[in-house]
Write a protein that holds these residues in place. Structure first.
Motif, PDB file in Angstrom:
ATOM      1  N   THR A 169       1.028 -10.082 -11.088  1.00 42.39           N
ATOM      2  CA  THR A 169       0.150 -10.925 -11.128  1.00 42.39           C
ATOM      3  C   THR A 169      -0.527 -11.293  -9.717  1.00 42.39           C
ATOM      4  OG1 THR A 169       2.100 -13.133 -10.943  1.00 42.39           O
ATOM      5  CG2 THR A 169       0.562 -11.968 -13.441  1.00 42.39           C
ATOM      6  N   ASP A 170       0.370 -11.050  -8.707  1.00 47.50           N
ATOM      7  CA  ASP A 170       0.009 -11.199  -7.540  1.00 47.50           C
ATOM      8  C   ASP A 170       0.055  -9.760  -6.080  1.00 47.50           C
ATOM      9  OD1 ASP A 170      -0.339 -11.872  -4.423  1.00 47.50           O
ATOM     10  OD2 ASP A 170       1.763 -13.497  -4.463  1.00 47.50           O
ATOM     11  N   SER A 171      -1.491  -9.410  -5.974  1.00 52.87           N
ATOM     12  CA  SER A 171      -1.797  -8.003  -5.367  1.00 52.87           C
ATOM     13  C   SER A 171      -0.662  -8.266  -4.326  1.00 52.87           C
ATOM     14  CB  SER A 171      -3.126  -7.802  -4.832  1.00 52.87           C
ATOM     15  OG  SER A 171      -4.083  -8.981  -4.404  1.00 52.87           O
ATOM     16  N   ASN A 172      -0.142  -9.117  -2.726  1.00 55.74           N
ATOM     17  CA  ASN A 172       0.114  -9.284  -2.051  1.00 55.74           C
ATOM     18  C   ASN A 172       1.353  -8.141  -2.146  1.00 55.74           C
ATOM     19  OD1 ASN A 172      -1.642 -10.740  -0.584  1.00 55.74           O
ATOM     20  ND2 ASN A 172      -0.515 -12.475  -1.649  1.00 55.74           N
ATOM     21  N   ALA A 173       1.699  -8.170  -3.425  1.00 53.92           N
ATOM     22  CA  ALA A 173       3.814  -7.429  -3.763  1.00 53.92           C
ATOM     23  C   ALA A 173       3.363  -6.254  -3.561  1.00 53.92           C
ATOM     24  CB  ALA A 173       3.977  -7.926  -5.439  1.00 53.92           C
ATOM     25  N   TYR A 174       1.919  -5.655  -3.481  1.00 54.15           N
ATOM     26  CA  TYR A 174       1.664  -4.393  -3.143  1.00 54.15           C
ATOM     27  C   TYR A 174       1.809  -4.098  -1.617  1.00 54.15           C
ATOM     28  CZ  TYR A 174       0.588  -3.434  -8.187  1.00 54.15           C
ATOM     29  OH  TYR A 174       0.494  -2.668  -9.542  1.00 54.15           O
ATOM     30  N   ARG A 175       1.278  -5.016  -0.850  1.00 52.29           N
ATOM     31  CA  ARG A 175       1.040  -4.652   0.416  1.00 52.29           C
ATOM     32  C   ARG A 175       2.229  -5.182   0.573  1.00 52.29           C
ATOM     33  NH1 ARG A 175       1.006  -7.519   4.995  1.00 52.29           N
ATOM     34  NH2 ARG A 175      -0.336  -6.556   6.852  1.00 52.29           N
ATOM     35  N   GLN A 176       3.138  -5.634   0.188  1.00 49.39           N
ATOM     36  CA  GLN A 176       4.552  -5.583   0.686  1.00 49.39           C
ATOM     37  C   GLN A 176       5.196  -4.688   0.265  1.00 49.39           C
ATOM     38  OE1 GLN A 176       6.076  -8.466   3.213  1.00 49.39           O
ATOM     39  NE2 GLN A 176       7.321  -6.542   3.043  1.00 49.39           N
ATOM     40  N   ALA A 177       5.229  -4.509  -0.207  1.00 47.57           N
ATOM     41  CA  ALA A 177       6.603  -3.108  -0.811  1.00 47.57           C
ATOM     42  C   ALA A 177       5.483  -1.542  -0.847  1.00 47.57           C
ATOM     43  CB  ALA A 177       5.755  -3.147  -2.722  1.00 47.57           C
ATOM     44  N   ILE A 178       4.495  -1.432  -0.025  1.00 44.36           N
ATOM     45  CA  ILE A 178       3.885  -0.569   0.863  1.00 44.36           C
ATOM     46  C   ILE A 178       4.696  -0.733   2.433  1.00 44.36           C
ATOM     47  CG2 ILE A 178       1.708   0.674   2.361  1.00 44.36           C
ATOM     48  CD1 ILE A 178       0.887  -0.416  -0.978  1.00 44.36           C
ATOM     49  N   SER A 179       4.940  -1.799   2.547  1.00 44.51           N
ATOM     50  CA  SER A 179       5.034  -2.408   4.220  1.00 44.51           C
ATOM     51  C   SER A 179       6.661  -2.084   4.143  1.00 44.51           C
ATOM     52  CB  SER A 179       4.386  -3.425   4.451  1.00 44.51           C
ATOM     53  OG  SER A 179       6.042  -4.200   6.197  1.00 44.51           O
ATOM     54  N   PHE A 226      13.373  13.762   8.953  1.00 43.49           N
ATOM     55  CA  PHE A 226      13.062  14.133   7.079  1.00 43.49           C
ATOM     56  C   PHE A 226      11.385  14.069   7.813  1.00 43.49           C
ATOM     57  CE2 PHE A 226      16.894  12.307   5.878  1.00 43.49           C
ATOM     58  CZ  PHE A 226      17.439  12.798   5.083  1.00 43.49           C
ATOM     59  N   GLN A 227      10.936  15.442   6.336  1.00 40.14           N
ATOM     60  CA  GLN A 227       9.158  15.262   6.918  1.00 40.14           C
ATOM     61  C   GLN A 227       8.606  14.524   5.305  1.00 40.14           C
ATOM     62  OE1 GLN A 227       7.551  16.076  10.167  1.00 40.14           O
ATOM     63  NE2 GLN A 227       9.483  16.344  11.023  1.00 40.14           N
ATOM     64  N   MET A 228       8.334  13.264   5.491  1.00 43.66           N
ATOM     65  CA  MET A 228       8.162  12.794   4.440  1.00 43.66           C
ATOM     66  C   MET A 228       6.858  12.950   4.220  1.00 43.66           C
ATOM     67  SD  MET A 228      11.196  10.609   3.208  1.00 43.66           S
ATOM     68  CE  MET A 228      10.181   8.895   3.820  1.00 43.66           C
ATOM     69  N   THR A 229       6.011  13.369   2.847  1.00 43.74           N
ATOM     70  CA  THR A 229       4.201  13.310   2.763  1.00 43.74           C
ATOM     71  C   THR A 229       3.642  12.755   1.242  1.00 43.74           C
ATOM     72  OG1 THR A 229       5.175  15.695   1.175  1.00 43.74           O
ATOM     73  CG2 THR A 229       5.004  15.438   3.697  1.00 43.74           C
ATOM     74  N   VAL A 258      14.433  15.405   1.317  1.00 42.40           N
ATOM     75  CA  VAL A 258      13.884  13.522   0.672  1.00 42.40           C
ATOM     76  C   VAL A 258      11.863  13.780   1.181  1.00 42.40           C
ATOM     77  CG1 VAL A 258      14.476  11.345   0.552  1.00 42.40           C
ATOM     78  CG2 VAL A 258      16.053  12.578   0.603  1.00 42.40           C
ATOM     79  N   ILE A 259      11.520  13.452  -0.024  1.00 43.15           N
ATOM     80  CA  ILE A 259       9.741  14.017  -0.054  1.00 43.15           C
ATOM     81  C   ILE A 259       8.915  12.497   0.378  1.00 43.15           C
ATOM     82  CG2 ILE A 259       9.547  15.754  -0.570  1.00 43.15           C
ATOM     83  CD1 ILE A 259       8.454  15.084  -2.674  1.00 43.15           C
ATOM     84  N   VAL A 308      11.621   2.580   6.158  1.00 42.46           N
ATOM     85  CA  VAL A 308      11.664   3.840   5.246  1.00 42.46           C
ATOM     86  C   VAL A 308      11.075   4.845   5.507  1.00 42.46           C
ATOM     87  CG1 VAL A 308      12.517   5.246   3.273  1.00 42.46           C
ATOM     88  CG2 VAL A 308      12.147   2.788   3.072  1.00 42.46           C
ATOM     89  N   PHE A 309       9.682   5.294   5.777  1.00 46.07           N
ATOM     90  CA  PHE A 309       9.278   6.406   6.590  1.00 46.07           C
ATOM     91  C   PHE A 309       9.557   6.172   8.400  1.00 46.07           C
ATOM     92  CE2 PHE A 309       6.821   7.077   2.700  1.00 46.07           C
ATOM     93  CZ  PHE A 309       5.714   8.237   2.523  1.00 46.07           C
TER      94      PHE A 309
END
Length: 449
Positions: free
Chosen positions: A203-213, A227-230, A191-192, A218-219
């Motif tokens: 319609t809300d860029s905060n959705a990206y922030r929460q998803a990246i968080s 795992f060495q995820m990249t 799993v990489i 998971v990382f």
């Protein structure tokens, strides 16, 4: 590398000072000399290239893997391949098409979490390694069919602010990620990274922030398990139209901040995305002909302002609306290029406008615009205001590049609308297409032979 030809149609190189709109005028004028008035789609390849340059300027760290399903026209794919983009493929057929253009397998992510086994085996046989999963059952399939796959865990994230929600169908809950990673580990699968999709038409860029968080969580779990995820795949959801309520630059600015916070450059994680409609929506215009007309003279209730399409603001030049209703029938509709009206919530309305210029004092009429099939579902606009059109006149619809031609059918015996591609000489030189054959002073044709 495979030899490339534009199998669908030719590409027209625009002469000096000529625009894509000029090309439409030229083709309509040519049709006026013949009995042929078939609808056509005009694709401005300069627009696609300009979107890519805008992407590089706003998201320099994120490599785009174009979502082939959005518009799989070969010239579009070839342009994106020539500038270094990757490709998000969801089936064996899409992988085959992209590979046929000479794309290397490492530039493809098989981004479908629920794959047919034969398609997985095809990917394995042709060197495509990156692919997504969101369940233990998918891991078992991949273990049987593609032991060397490089896997990306698709997370279900908050897509409540999107016009088209995807997490209801795909993605694993954050709470289940540890179990899935452990299962992958037990199966000796690699799993990489992590992927997500905040929904189409976000319609809300905060959705990206929460998803990246969430992806960062998971990382962290993966690191605990060894795992060495990249890889981080931030999916799609980027607006295609210029007048969308949330601009691409606003989304990009928030994504850049979130990446710096959760995945700083020094961490060594590569970032990709899966834009689709962002690249192609504004590149395509539908040019359709009025093939029939009906005038309704009976008294109808007046239309309220919220029932009228944006077209009313374009053509109500003197505030005068005539007291009859027009019904126009075009030679393209919802079973053709305009299927978006049935299945794409991110573009559930269109704005037809006349090719000919309206006179300053010309009255406008309430109208209904239909497609060509015998099905009454085939309606494009129910309430609009337009100057009176005649059979043989042309109506244009912009922003027709995403999920249009690729979803059309030949229902009721109507053929798919053909596509014509245009680009400037500068774009031709930039992407190093074959040498052209000059047809006339205004248009150059690249032969497909």
């Amino acid at each position: 590398m495979a030899d490339f030809t534009f199998a669908e149609t030719d590409i027209h190189i625009l002469g000096e000072g000529m625009s894509a709109c000029d090309y439409v005028d030229q083709r309509i004028n040519a049709f006026s000399l013949t009995a042929c008035k078939d609808a056509f789609l005009m694709t401005d390849l300069d627009d696609v290239l300009n979107k890519h340059l805008c992407w590089l300027s706003n998201l320099p760290r994120v490599v785009p893997f174009y979502a082939v399903k959005c518009n799989n026209s070969p010239p579009i794919l070839k342009i994106l391949e020539s500038v270094g983009a990757g490709f998000d493929c969801g089936s064996q057929g899409e992988i085959e098409q992209v590979l046929s253009l000479g794309v290397t397998p490492s530039k493809i992510i098989y981004a479908h979490p629920c794959k047919q086994e034969s398609h997985i085996k095809y990917a394995e046989a042709h060197g495509v390694q990156m692919m997504t999963f969101d369940s233990e059952e998918e891991l078992f399939k991949i273990s049987r069919c593609h032991e060397s796959a490089k896997l990306v865990l698709r997370l279900a994230v908050d897509d409540s602010k999107a016009l088209v929600k995807l997490s209801v169908k795909y993605g694993a809950k954050l709470a289940s990620s540890r179990q899935l990673l452990q299962t992958a580990q037990n199966l000796d699968l690699e799993v990489i990274g992590v992927s997500f999709h905040v929904g189409s038409g976000c319609t809300d860029s905060n959705a990206y922030r929460q998803a990246i968080s969430d992806a960062r969580c998971v990382f962290n779990i993966a690191e605990e398990l060894g795992f060495q995820m990249t890889l981080l795949d931030i999916g799609g959801g980027f607006p295609g139209k210029n007048d969308f309520k949330l601009s691409f630059s606003e989304i990009a600015a928030d994504i850049n901040k979130s990446l710096e916070e959760f995945f700083p450059l020094a961490c060594g994680v590569s970032v990709i995305a899966e834009p689709g409609r962002y690249y192609v929506t504004t590149a395509v215009t539908l040019v359709a002909n009025v093939i029939a007309k009906k005038v309704i003279l009976e008294e109808l209730p007046p239309l309220s302002g919220d029932q009228l399409t944006v077209a009313s603001r374009t053509f109500r030049t003197d505030g005068k609306i005539a007291n009859k209703t027009m019904m126009y029938y075009l030679n393209d509709g919802v079973y053709g290029s305009l299927g978006i009206l049935l299945h794409d919530l991110a573009q559930s309305s269109v704005l037809p406008y006349p090719h000919r210029k309206a006179k300053p004092d010309e009255p406008v009429y309430p109208c209904v615009i239909w497609g060509p099939t015998c099905d009454s579902v085939d309606v494009l606009v129910k309430n609009a205001l337009l100057p009176e059109q005649q059979v043989g006149d042309w109506l244009l619809i912009d922003n027709m590049g995403a999920y249009t031609h690729c979803t059309s059918s030949a229902f009721n015996g109507f053929k798919k609308t053909p596509i014509y591609y245009v680009m400037s000489r500068d774009t031709q030189l930039r992407i190093q297409l074959p040498s052209p054959h000059i047809l006339n002073d205004d248009v150059i044709l690249i032969s497909t032979e």
